[in-house]
Write a protein that holds these residues in place. Structure first.
Motif, PDB file in Angstrom:
ATOM      1  N   TYR A 126       0.805  -1.222   0.000  1.00 22.56           N
ATOM      2  CA  TYR A 126       0.000   0.000   0.000  1.00 22.56           C
ATOM      3  C   TYR A 126       0.839   1.274   0.000  1.00 22.56           C
ATOM      4  CZ  TYR A 126       1.252   0.761   4.849  1.00 22.56           C
ATOM      5  OH  TYR A 126       1.977   1.004   5.976  1.00 22.56           O
ATOM      6  N   ALA A 127       2.077   1.192   0.560  1.00 18.19           N
ATOM      7  CA  ALA A 127       2.865   2.420   0.685  1.00 18.19           C
ATOM      8  C   ALA A 127       3.313   2.924  -0.679  1.00 18.19           C
ATOM      9  CB  ALA A 127       4.076   2.190   1.591  1.00 18.19           C
ATOM     10  N   ALA A 128       3.533   1.976  -1.611  1.00 17.43           N
ATOM     11  CA  ALA A 128       3.861   2.319  -2.999  1.00 17.43           C
ATOM     12  C   ALA A 128       4.906   3.422  -3.090  1.00 17.43           C
ATOM     13  CB  ALA A 128       2.582   2.695  -3.757  1.00 17.43           C
ATOM     14  N   LEU A 129       5.978   3.268  -2.334  1.00 14.62           N
ATOM     15  CA  LEU A 129       7.052   4.265  -2.362  1.00 14.62           C
ATOM     16  C   LEU A 129       7.838   4.164  -3.677  1.00 14.62           C
ATOM     17  CD1 LEU A 129       8.303   3.709   1.298  1.00 14.62           C
ATOM     18  CD2 LEU A 129       6.874   5.572   0.461  1.00 14.62           C
ATOM     19  N   THR A 130       8.471   5.255  -4.049  1.00 12.17           N
ATOM     20  CA  THR A 130       9.351   5.241  -5.209  1.00 12.17           C
ATOM     21  C   THR A 130      10.578   4.391  -4.909  1.00 12.17           C
ATOM     22  OG1 THR A 130       8.676   7.489  -5.700  1.00 12.17           O
ATOM     23  CG2 THR A 130      10.720   6.718  -6.743  1.00 12.17           C
ATOM     24  N   MET A 189     -11.087  -1.503   2.222  1.00 15.08           N
ATOM     25  CA  MET A 189     -10.824  -1.492   3.669  1.00 15.08           C
ATOM     26  C   MET A 189     -12.103  -1.164   4.452  1.00 15.08           C
ATOM     27  SD  MET A 189      -8.077   0.607   6.025  1.00 15.08           S
ATOM     28  CE  MET A 189      -7.333   1.330   4.612  1.00 15.08           C
ATOM     29  N   ARG A 190     -12.254  -1.824   5.599  1.00 13.96           N
ATOM     30  CA  ARG A 190     -13.373  -1.511   6.474  1.00 13.96           C
ATOM     31  C   ARG A 190     -13.196  -0.106   7.039  1.00 13.96           C
ATOM     32  NH1 ARG A 190     -15.166  -4.720  12.039  1.00 13.96           N
ATOM     33  NH2 ARG A 190     -14.126  -3.029  13.133  1.00 13.96           N
ATOM     34  N   THR A 191     -14.266   0.668   7.094  1.00  9.30           N
ATOM     35  CA  THR A 191     -14.110   2.044   7.594  1.00  9.30           C
ATOM     36  C   THR A 191     -14.424   2.147   9.084  1.00  9.30           C
ATOM     37  OG1 THR A 191     -16.359   2.471   6.865  1.00  9.30           O
ATOM     38  CG2 THR A 191     -14.592   3.154   5.385  1.00  9.30           C
ATOM     39  N   ARG A 192     -15.255   1.223   9.595  1.00  9.28           N
ATOM     40  CA  ARG A 192     -15.561   1.259  11.019  1.00  9.28           C
ATOM     41  C   ARG A 192     -14.316   0.848  11.799  1.00  9.28           C
ATOM     42  NH1 ARG A 192     -17.901  -2.556  14.279  1.00  9.28           N
ATOM     43  NH2 ARG A 192     -18.450  -3.875  12.528  1.00  9.28           N
ATOM     44  N   PRO A 193     -13.878   1.682  12.722  1.00  8.85           N
ATOM     45  CA  PRO A 193     -12.602   1.378  13.390  1.00  8.85           C
ATOM     46  C   PRO A 193     -12.715   0.252  14.417  1.00  8.85           C
ATOM     47  CG  PRO A 193     -13.523   3.435  14.213  1.00  8.85           C
ATOM     48  CD  PRO A 193     -14.427   2.988  13.119  1.00  8.85           C
ATOM     49  N   LEU A 194     -11.618  -0.423  14.624  1.00  5.16           N
ATOM     50  CA  LEU A 194     -11.479  -1.351  15.743  1.00  5.16           C
ATOM     51  C   LEU A 194     -11.116  -0.511  16.968  1.00  5.16           C
ATOM     52  CD1 LEU A 194      -9.519  -3.866  13.639  1.00  5.16           C
ATOM     53  CD2 LEU A 194     -11.478  -4.576  15.008  1.00  5.16           C
ATOM     54  N   LYS A 195     -11.738  -0.842  18.090  1.00  7.77           N
ATOM     55  CA  LYS A 195     -11.543  -0.015  19.276  1.00  7.77           C
ATOM     56  C   LYS A 195     -10.554  -0.660  20.251  1.00  7.77           C
ATOM     57  CE  LYS A 195     -15.896   2.381  18.932  1.00  7.77           C
ATOM     58  NZ  LYS A 195     -17.143   2.776  19.593  1.00  7.77           N
ATOM     59  N   VAL A 196      -9.611   0.143  20.673  1.00  8.65           N
ATOM     60  CA  VAL A 196      -8.546  -0.329  21.556  1.00  8.65           C
ATOM     61  C   VAL A 196      -8.635   0.369  22.902  1.00  8.65           C
ATOM     62  CG1 VAL A 196      -6.041  -0.455  21.876  1.00  8.65           C
ATOM     63  CG2 VAL A 196      -7.033  -0.806  19.601  1.00  8.65           C
ATOM     64  N   ALA A 197      -8.612  -0.413  23.973  1.00  7.09           N
ATOM     65  CA  ALA A 197      -8.537   0.148  25.325  1.00  7.09           C
ATOM     66  C   ALA A 197      -7.116  -0.065  25.843  1.00  7.09           C
ATOM     67  CB  ALA A 197      -9.535  -0.545  26.246  1.00  7.09           C
ATOM     68  N   LEU A 198      -6.526   1.006  26.319  1.00  6.47           N
ATOM     69  CA  LEU A 198      -5.151   0.938  26.815  1.00  6.47           C
ATOM     70  C   LEU A 198      -5.182   0.978  28.341  1.00  6.47           C
ATOM     71  CD1 LEU A 198      -2.121   1.056  26.049  1.00  6.47           C
ATOM     72  CD2 LEU A 198      -2.349   3.537  25.890  1.00  6.47           C
ATOM     73  N   ALA A 226      -3.758   1.273   9.842  1.00  5.36           N
ATOM     74  CA  ALA A 226      -5.025   0.962   9.172  1.00  5.36           C
ATOM     75  C   ALA A 226      -4.781   0.143   7.905  1.00  5.36           C
ATOM     76  CB  ALA A 226      -5.761   2.254   8.842  1.00  5.36           C
ATOM     77  N   ALA A 227      -3.759   0.547   7.142  1.00  7.61           N
ATOM     78  CA  ALA A 227      -3.469  -0.167   5.891  1.00  7.61           C
ATOM     79  C   ALA A 227      -3.022  -1.591   6.172  1.00  7.61           C
ATOM     80  CB  ALA A 227      -2.400   0.589   5.102  1.00  7.61           C
ATOM     81  N   ARG A 228      -2.264  -1.785   7.232  1.00  5.67           N
ATOM     82  CA  ARG A 228      -1.719  -3.108   7.514  1.00  5.67           C
ATOM     83  C   ARG A 228      -2.781  -4.029   8.125  1.00  5.67           C
ATOM     84  NH1 ARG A 228       4.197  -0.948   9.701  1.00  5.67           N
ATOM     85  NH2 ARG A 228       4.539   0.406   7.893  1.00  5.67           N
ATOM     86  N   ILE A 229      -3.713  -3.419   8.844  1.00  4.81           N
ATOM     87  CA  ILE A 229      -4.754  -4.212   9.494  1.00  4.81           C
ATOM     88  C   ILE A 229      -5.925  -4.456   8.535  1.00  4.81           C
ATOM     89  CG2 ILE A 229      -6.554  -4.099  11.287  1.00  4.81           C
ATOM     90  CD1 ILE A 229      -4.426  -2.567  13.001  1.00  4.81           C
ATOM     91  N   GLY A 230      -6.233  -3.436   7.740  1.00  8.59           N
ATOM     92  CA  GLY A 230      -7.403  -3.533   6.885  1.00  8.59           C
ATOM     93  C   GLY A 230      -8.597  -2.791   7.478  1.00  8.59           C
ATOM     94  N   ALA A 231      -8.345  -2.048   8.520  1.00 11.70           N
ATOM     95  CA  ALA A 231      -9.375  -1.221   9.159  1.00 11.70           C
ATOM     96  C   ALA A 231      -8.667  -0.243  10.081  1.00 11.70           C
ATOM     97  CB  ALA A 231     -10.351  -2.078   9.966  1.00 11.70           C
ATOM     98  N   PRO A 232      -9.252   0.924  10.286  1.00 17.57           N
ATOM     99  CA  PRO A 232      -8.614   1.851  11.230  1.00 17.57           C
ATOM    100  C   PRO A 232      -8.700   1.325  12.667  1.00 17.57           C
ATOM    101  CG  PRO A 232     -10.580   2.835  10.211  1.00 17.57           C
ATOM    102  CD  PRO A 232     -10.472   1.464   9.667  1.00 17.57           C
ATOM    103  N   VAL A 233      -7.750   1.722  13.502  1.00 17.72           N
ATOM    104  CA  VAL A 233      -7.835   1.423  14.930  1.00 17.72           C
ATOM    105  C   VAL A 233      -7.971   2.738  15.683  1.00 17.72           C
ATOM    106  CG1 VAL A 233      -6.710  -0.812  15.189  1.00 17.72           C
ATOM    107  CG2 VAL A 233      -5.302   1.235  14.960  1.00 17.72           C
ATOM    108  N   GLU A 234      -8.804   2.700  16.682  1.00 18.22           N
ATOM    109  CA  GLU A 234      -9.117   3.918  17.415  1.00 18.22           C
ATOM    110  C   GLU A 234      -8.831   3.684  18.894  1.00 18.22           C
ATOM    111  OE1 GLU A 234     -13.192   5.468  16.751  1.00 18.22           O
ATOM    112  OE2 GLU A 234     -13.373   5.290  18.942  1.00 18.22           O
ATOM    113  N   LEU A 235      -8.157   4.617  19.505  1.00 18.26           N
ATOM    114  CA  LEU A 235      -7.931   4.549  20.943  1.00 18.26           C
ATOM    115  C   LEU A 235      -9.235   4.953  21.628  1.00 18.26           C
ATOM    116  CD1 LEU A 235      -5.669   3.888  22.926  1.00 18.26           C
ATOM    117  CD2 LEU A 235      -5.036   6.299  22.918  1.00 18.26           C
ATOM    118  N   ALA A 236      -9.886   3.990  22.267  1.00 19.07           N
ATOM    119  CA  ALA A 236     -11.231   4.232  22.789  1.00 19.07           C
ATOM    120  C   ALA A 236     -11.234   4.594  24.267  1.00 19.07           C
ATOM    121  CB  ALA A 236     -12.105   3.005  22.556  1.00 19.07           C
ATOM    122  N   GLY A 237     -10.114   4.342  24.953  1.00 23.97           N
ATOM    123  CA  GLY A 237     -10.043   4.680  26.365  1.00 23.97           C
ATOM    124  C   GLY A 237      -8.666   4.352  26.911  1.00 23.97           C
TER     125      GLY A 237
END
Lengths: 429, 429
Positions: A336-340, B1-10, B32-43
């Motif tokens: 996905y990064a598709a860097l040069t 890619m899925r747009t709904r984020p995965l939620k992460v609790a730290l 997000a690109a590596r997972i296939g969905a965004p990850v969101e810090l939820a708490g």
């Protein structure tokens, strides 16, 4: 545990394939426990069916690899034939007929990795190839998975055991290249035709694969600058020693400082004796990875051989079988990064240059002027001479390969420069 | 890619947690690109809510970790609190409420790994903990996955950076233990109370985790023999040098030669300077793995620190998120082999013993007789003495720890033996 076995087709039964088959038999219970289902060797495609293969049921042996991968009941195809064809067609046929694939084929992955990944993705199948780079050393999985949350900036490694054996021999005994190669050949570390190893083709394929994974960018084999190690001399090792260095054939994949482009290259280089890669002996491989968060990591182990390669193949086999039981697939290509991918001229490093020059006043000034005109800053100069001939050893600061090439071309045109004895990059400082 | 984020609790926002949060923010697109969905810090659960945490939205901060893991919409809980409670209860609560868990908690995993894995399995969730052993070094994943088709016979490593820093300092400067510890404390490599490190508790927890994974057998913390390094002296280093060795605090997990039992232990040991672990400097970690097919592998890198540990946590986070999107889980606990974990007395190795003896005829014969009576074969003896006092340095062949212990007890009873100055195991030969 599921009792119905997963069926494995083995393509190729040479040094690696026979070891894969042997371990599948002798460690069947362990593999079943780790996978969650037994695995069964369902067929073995070979070129010479009459050769006796200890421990392999002759009824499984076939010369028709195509029919084997088309059977439709095969869960995983293990491809250890090597080379481009028929391996490529067999792998894509395997995907079309419902199988996932484990391959050890660096040449094919480097050349056609993107297309093969696409074929795997189209059929929702796995393509794993830990054994393609650095034999038994877990490297592809750590780069793809363990460092998936990090930003890798450099992968620098000794990924060819044959050339490391030769260079190590030259370093430790003072032997010349030919003498060390002869010994490597006699001991079975070098093939009768060593071209793929000593000219860096093998390492370049691995560099393309590693760069692609490390930078989430497609890196083609043609993108990798390649320089073999047949020109490395005993004199180069003597120069390296004076610098507190040794010489290794390195595969180097780097992100440019601006982060927007990457380079991949294979060439002999001087590295400081204090660098962890300097102490990698014999036919061992080691890969040094630098990333933003993890810092400096190194992975070390046997880079080739039947058993080590089989270990990597079987690790992938277990993973692919687990995925299959889960109804899932592992991570596919990540580009996905598709860097040069920048050409060699953009690579920035240091250089060690030995010049044969006339031993007369003003030569050093002339040479220094040429470096300055090309924007290459000199770190140290050492001059020694007798009988009207002298040698100049120049070590530069960091400069682009293009600037260095321009410098060397201009130096060759100076009357006072009799010849450029050697140019060696200096890495790992 | 899925747009709904995965939620992460730290859970925890100290040195490691704040770095995890930082990278999740700055590298959001890559993750997000590596997972296939965004990850969101939820708490973010913390003890001190008023402390300013740069880059973290104050609205996410809570002191109620329990409520956070019970929210029900959390996909992944990242536990970087450390210690047994409340971490244990929070992790099991997280599984009960639908989350998978990434943990860096070696003490907890070593003590309750089996129960936590069972809880994860019961709820069909992932429990990943690459960061619990050797910081950023990919080790758990290579052992669990890359070597899943191989038979691991030994894992021997430097898994505690504090003690390696101290021992390296003693080795390179001739300093005593206290002096080296003081420097480590001043530089922040050792904590104010260094007990967990210097007494080997930290390394023992890691040894239990590594042995369990390597041998597919449950190894409890109590199964690990533990000896700290506070008794190592400058004289020991001098003795090691004479043997061409250095001294490292090693975690060693071994399969017995008959294959039916395993041992795990932590203690200082002499290792030859030629061994790859001997050149691991400063606070670095490295783990040497020996297996049937792969042969000898080594994994090297920073074993601690906020960024390196965060790298390992984030690699796990990406894997767990991918699994979640796939509706699958990664490999769980593998303890099917259920091998016997033997006590320290069964460990077979070599020993370097320094004795203070009376300098008179017959002492060597007496001492040698004691070794022979206990079935411990002597490799070399070196005697030196003056003024009626002498020292004997005995290096043995391989013998069981029980035999060696019996030998030493008997030696102490000899009138001519004034004292046993040191006993050091010799490994890695």
């Amino acid at each position: 545990m599921r009792t119905r076995p997963l069926k494995v087709a083995l393509l190729g039964c040479g040094v690696v394939g026979s070891e894969v088959a042997r371990i599948m038999t002798t460690h069947a219970d362990d593999l079943a426990a780790r996978i969650g289902a037994p695995v069964e060797l369902a067929g073995v495609a070979v070129r010479r069916p009459d050769r006796v293969r200890e421990g392999i049921d002759q009824a499984l042996v076939t010369t028709d690899a195509t029919a084997l991968v088309k059977r439709g009941d095969i869960d995983v195809v293990v491809e250890v034939i090597g080379g481009i064809e028929p391996a490529r067609t067999l792998i894509t046929t395997a995907f079309e007929h419902g199988a996932s694939v484990v391959s050890a084929n660096k040449a094919l992955l480097a050349q056609d990795g993107a297309a093969l990944h696409a074929a795997a993705g189209e059929h929702d199948k796995d393509l794993y190839y830990e054994a393609a780079v650095a034999g038994a050393i877990p490297l592809i999985r750590p780069l793809r998975e363990s460092l998936a949350g990090d930003k890798i900036n450099r992968v620098m490694g000794i990924v060819n055991g044959t050339t490391n054996f030769i260079l190590d021999k030259m370093d430790s005994t003072g032997a010349g290249y030919q003498e060390a190669l002869d010994e490597a050949t006699a001991l079975g570390y070098a093939e009768a035709d060593p071209t793929a190893d000593v000219e860096g083709f093998d390492a370049a394929a691995k560099a393309a694969i590693l760069a692609g994974i490390a930078f989430h960018t497609r890196v083609r084999l043609d993108d990798v600058y390649r320089e073999g190690m047949t020109e490395v001399t005993a004199a180069d090792f003597a120069s390296a020693k004076e610098m507190g260095c040794t010489i290794k054939l390195l595969a180097i994949c780097e992100r440019a400082e601006d982060g927007a482009s990457v380079t991949a290259r294979v060439h002999p280089a001087m590295i400081p004796l204090s660098h962890p890669l300097a102490s990698v002996r014999g036919a061992y491989n080691a890969v040094f990875v630098e990333s933003d968060a993890a810092g400096q990591l190194m992975f070390y182990g046997p880079g080739a051989g039947g058993s080590p390669t089989a270990s990597a193949v079987l690790g992938d086999l277990v993973a692919v079988c687990r995925n299959r039981l889960n109804g899932a697939t592992g991570p596919g290509e990540s580009a996905y990064a598709a860097l040069t991918v920048s050409p060699m001229g953009d690579v920035v490093t240091r250089y060690h240059i030995s010049l044969d020059v006339a031993d007369k006043p003003g030569v050093l000034a002339q040479v220094a002027t040429v470096f300055a005109e090309h924007g290459v800053s000199i770190d140290t100069v050492r001059q020694s001479g007798k009988d009207g001939e002298a040698s100049l050893v120049v070590v530069t600061h960091r400069a682009s390969d293009a600037a260095l090439t321009g410098t060397v071309e201009a130096l060759r045109k100076l009357d006072t420069v009799r010849g450029v004895a050697s140019i060696m990059r200096v890495e790992g400082e």
